[in-house]
Scaffold this motif. Structure first.
Motif, PDB file in Angstrom:
ATOM      1  N   HIS A 110       3.911  -7.174  -2.899  1.00 37.12           N
ATOM      2  CA  HIS A 110       3.156  -8.151  -3.912  1.00 37.12           C
ATOM      3  C   HIS A 110       2.673  -7.710  -5.175  1.00 37.12           C
ATOM      4  N   ARG A 111       2.454  -8.272  -5.961  1.00 35.77           N
ATOM      5  CA  ARG A 111       2.242  -8.162  -7.386  1.00 35.77           C
ATOM      6  C   ARG A 111       0.967  -7.491  -7.831  1.00 35.77           C
ATOM      7  N   PHE A 112       0.488  -6.585  -7.051  1.00 33.22           N
ATOM      8  CA  PHE A 112      -0.692  -5.858  -7.430  1.00 33.22           C
ATOM      9  C   PHE A 112      -0.850  -4.951  -8.621  1.00 33.22           C
ATOM     10  N   GLN A 113      -1.645  -5.210  -9.457  1.00 29.17           N
ATOM     11  CA  GLN A 113      -1.520  -4.161 -10.604  1.00 29.17           C
ATOM     12  C   GLN A 113      -1.633  -2.788 -10.423  1.00 29.17           C
ATOM     13  N   ARG A 114      -2.288  -2.325  -9.509  1.00 37.03           N
ATOM     14  CA  ARG A 114      -2.512  -1.047  -9.000  1.00 37.03           C
ATOM     15  C   ARG A 114      -2.818  -0.734  -7.293  1.00 37.03           C
ATOM     16  N   ILE A 115      -2.063   0.156  -6.946  1.00 32.53           N
ATOM     17  CA  ILE A 115      -2.217   0.398  -5.307  1.00 32.53           C
ATOM     18  C   ILE A 115      -2.530   1.847  -5.113  1.00 32.53           C
ATOM     19  N   VAL A 116      -3.456   2.092  -4.689  1.00 34.11           N
ATOM     20  CA  VAL A 116      -3.988   3.392  -4.427  1.00 34.11           C
ATOM     21  C   VAL A 116      -4.163   3.921  -3.092  1.00 34.11           C
ATOM     22  N   ALA A 117      -3.258   4.742  -2.393  1.00 33.64           N
ATOM     23  CA  ALA A 117      -3.400   5.260  -1.037  1.00 33.64           C
ATOM     24  C   ALA A 117      -4.119   6.527  -0.778  1.00 33.64           C
ATOM     25  N   VAL A 118      -5.052   6.301   0.249  1.00 38.13           N
ATOM     26  CA  VAL A 118      -6.034   7.617   0.351  1.00 38.13           C
ATOM     27  C   VAL A 118      -5.972   7.997   1.772  1.00 38.13           C
ATOM     28  N   ASP A 119      -5.944   9.180   1.762  1.00 41.51           N
ATOM     29  CA  ASP A 119      -6.155   9.730   3.280  1.00 41.51           C
ATOM     30  C   ASP A 119      -6.771  11.195   3.292  1.00 41.51           C
ATOM     31  N   ALA A 120      -7.543  11.588   4.394  1.00 41.02           N
ATOM     32  CA  ALA A 120      -8.071  12.808   4.383  1.00 41.02           C
ATOM     33  C   ALA A 120      -7.140  13.947   4.876  1.00 41.02           C
TER      34      ALA A 120
END
Length: 454
Positions: free
Chosen positions: A300-310
């Motif tokens: 999809h055309r999200f402007q920003r995707i940030v993936a987070v994990d501990a």
């Protein structure tokens, strides 16, 4: 050690775009055991050859292992014991990592199609002989020319050794070719010159995807790649068996097969569709793991995707999988008040909350709903009431789950959070709905209320 890759094509100079290495430049790379160099000895209209030259530092390696600089003499006069395919494999992965992921912004169509390649390795070590080289490469469509090398050409009486000059020819995508050699080179000499642990299984599965599953010598490849570590071999086989069962469904009825196979995909699809429907432009994947949801988000055309994990390791694996994709990766936790995670339109917690200790739930609430404050938050979690429908299941669905909620418990929790932090809630089912026990996955969509000013 040399690895020569020759492309025969009408626009052969495009090999530079495919490898992300300019034909007119010589590029050097530092490695833990020496260095490597990529250059092009030949570029013409219809043929281009890229050479990866690996320079081993045998003196350094010997001293590192022995811990005594005065002991070994052999490295100073003979570097052949260090002609190890695992070194070449590591160098391939380091120099051509982007190409192994199938990325080429300038020539995407070319990267996606099979091309005519010729690979030459002047010194390839195989401790069991030519037969093994053919057994692992020929089922993948390679034609081989193999010549065994003498131990020393100046002393023919010494005979031949486990070293071969091999030329491979194949019609394949560059991505697949590089992955074949990355996995199979260490298999041939049955030696790996670095620590083997469970992370090697992930490398094997990732680079073996699409070809290793059906390889007739898969069992042999697993054993030699994982250095006969039985615990690792069993885990790798279990992963393959699980994936095969998901694809084939065994003797299940069509209804059972659909229920089991589609649940995870339904969950990820439902979450990504909810995020798109919210109108979000910037999205947080909180507790991203190895990136299952990211596969959907990048479509999809999200402007920003940030993936987070501990956890560092899953985050690193996800980062490798999505190299070249518009995804950022951050090491953090859903229980931290992390300013880097504020200002986003939406956040997703897919099968995350049940992994938290109950006394950390409120910390997660403060962090996500009170500090990050995205406009939309999508949360999924197992419905414990549905567990009785899973055959032979006792206890919780996963050994790392700290709890699993009933539908009433989940809705009560969501209602309290919404009231505390100014959100509304919508509940949805995911998966086949049982008239008594509900759906296997329950989902809540939190929408932040806009506070009007006078």
């Amino acid at each position: 050690m040399l690895f020569l890759l020759r492309l025969n094509h009408e626009n052969a100079s495009d090999l530079g775009y495919l490898l992300h290495k300019h034909p007119e430049k010589v590029q050097d790379f530092s490695l833990p055991f020496g260095s490597s160099t990529v250059f092009y000895p030949e570029v013409s209209e219809h043929t281009a050859t890229a050479c990866l030259m690996v320079n081993i530092d045998p003196v350094y390696l010997s001293r590192l292992r022995s811990g005594d600089a005065s002991r070994p003499l052999e490295p100073y006069v003979n570097d052949r014991p260090y002609t190890a395919n695992s070194f070449l494999s590591v160098a391939l992965g380091d120099a051509f990592r982007t190409a192994m992921n199938g990325k080429s912004q300038s020539r995407p169509d070319l990267a996606a199609q099979p091309l005519s390649f010729e690979i030459e390795i002047p010194v390839l070590k195989c401790n069991t002989g030519e037969e093994l080289i053919r057994r692992v490469f020929e089922p993948l469509g390679y034609s081989l020319e193999v010549k065994q090398l003498p131990l020393d050409e100046h002393f023919p009486a010494w005979g031949v050794g486990p070293y071969f000059h091999v030329t491979f020819k194949v019609q394949a995508r560059l991505q697949d070719l590089l992955r074949h050699f990355y996995v199979l080179l260490p298999v041939l000499d049955n030696a790996k010159h670095y620590f083997i642990d469970v992370a090697e299984i992930e490398k094997l599965l990732r680079n073996g995807e699409g070809w290793l599953e059906q390889h007739p010598e898969r069992e042999l490849i697993l054993k030699r790649y994982l250095k006969y570590r039985q615990n690792l071999i069993r885990k790798a086989e279990q992963r393959f068996e699980t994936e095969e069962e998901e694809e084939e469904g065994g003797a299940e009825t069509p209804e059972q097969k659909e229920k089991r196979i589609s649940l995870n995909q339904q969950r990820l699809t439902a979450v990504s569709e909810a995020l798109v429907a919210s109108g979000a432009k910037t999205v947080l994947d909180l507790g991203c793991g190895e990136g299952n949801l990211l596969r959907h988000l990048v479509k999809h055309r999200f402007q920003r995707i940030v993936a987070v994990d501990a956890s560092i390791r899953p985050l690193e694996l996800a980062k490798e999988k999505f190299e070249g994709k518009p995804v950022e990766f951050l090491h953090s936790s859903v229980t931290y008040l992390d300013d880097r995670l504020t200002g986003f339109d939406a956040a997703a917690l897919v099968e995350v909350i049940e992994h938290l200790d109950p006394d950390r739930i409120q910390a997660m609430e403060r962090s996500v709903f009170g500090h990050m404050k995205p406009q939309t938050v999508v949360v999924t979690t197992p419905n414990v009431e549905y567990n009785v429908l899973f055959e032979d299941m006792t206890g919780l669905r996963h050994r790392d789950h700290r709890f699993e909620w009933t539908r009433a418990e989940f809705q009560a929790w969501a209602g309290r959070v919404a009231e505390t932090y100014g959100y509304t809630t919508e509940f949805r089912t995911v998966g086949d709905v049982h008239e008594v026990h509900g759906s296997p996955t329950q989902m809540a969509i939190f929408t932040r209320m806009v506070r009007r000013t006078a």
